[in-house]
Enzyme design. Sequence first.
Site, PDB file in Angstrom:
ATOM      1  N   THR A  29       0.807  -1.219   0.000  1.00  0.00           N
ATOM      2  CA  THR A  29       0.000   0.000   0.000  1.00  0.00           C
ATOM      3  C   THR A  29       0.841   1.271   0.000  1.00  0.00           C
ATOM      4  OG1 THR A  29      -0.135   0.083   2.421  1.00  0.00           O
ATOM      5  CG2 THR A  29      -1.829  -1.193   1.274  1.00  0.00           C
ATOM      6  N   ASP A  30       0.168   2.374  -0.290  1.00  0.00           N
ATOM      7  CA  ASP A  30       0.796   3.691  -0.197  1.00  0.00           C
ATOM      8  C   ASP A  30       0.565   4.236   1.212  1.00  0.00           C
ATOM      9  OD1 ASP A  30      -1.859   4.612  -0.100  1.00  0.00           O
ATOM     10  OD2 ASP A  30      -1.838   5.341  -2.170  1.00  0.00           O
ATOM     11  N   ALA A  31       0.907   5.478   1.432  1.00  0.00           N
ATOM     12  CA  ALA A  31       0.800   6.073   2.765  1.00  0.00           C
ATOM     13  C   ALA A  31      -0.643   6.129   3.275  1.00  0.00           C
ATOM     14  CB  ALA A  31       1.402   7.477   2.759  1.00  0.00           C
TER      15      ALA A  31
END
Length: 153
Positions: A29-31
């Site tokens: 995932t991203d942030a």
Amino acid sequence: MTQTAHDVLMGQIEGKRHIYPLVVFYEDTDAGGIVYHANYLAFAERARSAMLNLLGFTNRNVAERHKVAIAVRHCTVDFRRAAQLEDRLTVESRVIKLGGASLGFEQKIMRDGDELVVIEIYLACMSLEELRAQRLPEELRTVFSRYLDVNKD
């Protein structure tokens, strides 16, 4: 037929489709906890490799026995909805084209039956020595022909 623990990790064949389960981990995932777009291609690659494994092959033994590699030639990705951290997903793969030196797959990444991402990907069989297109080995052609599914859902 009893599935081994190894086979369970590779998913299962249902009719002409391969179903591969996965969980979205933090690293995917991203942030914001949303699956990073390129990771959908990695999920699809894992599913195709698992399918190959369930059919009795590995990328390594195909390369060693036949001196070929299967490489991505073209793909389209239709992002419909996002997956998130800890989602339980499935990648549903089906063979949609079987050419002389190529394979085509449709792969749907799904959550609870909802299509999140649909990938249409075409692979080319290449000689490892010359890095040129080469016919699919006959044993691969035979196996994949059993799963060719040209019907649209």
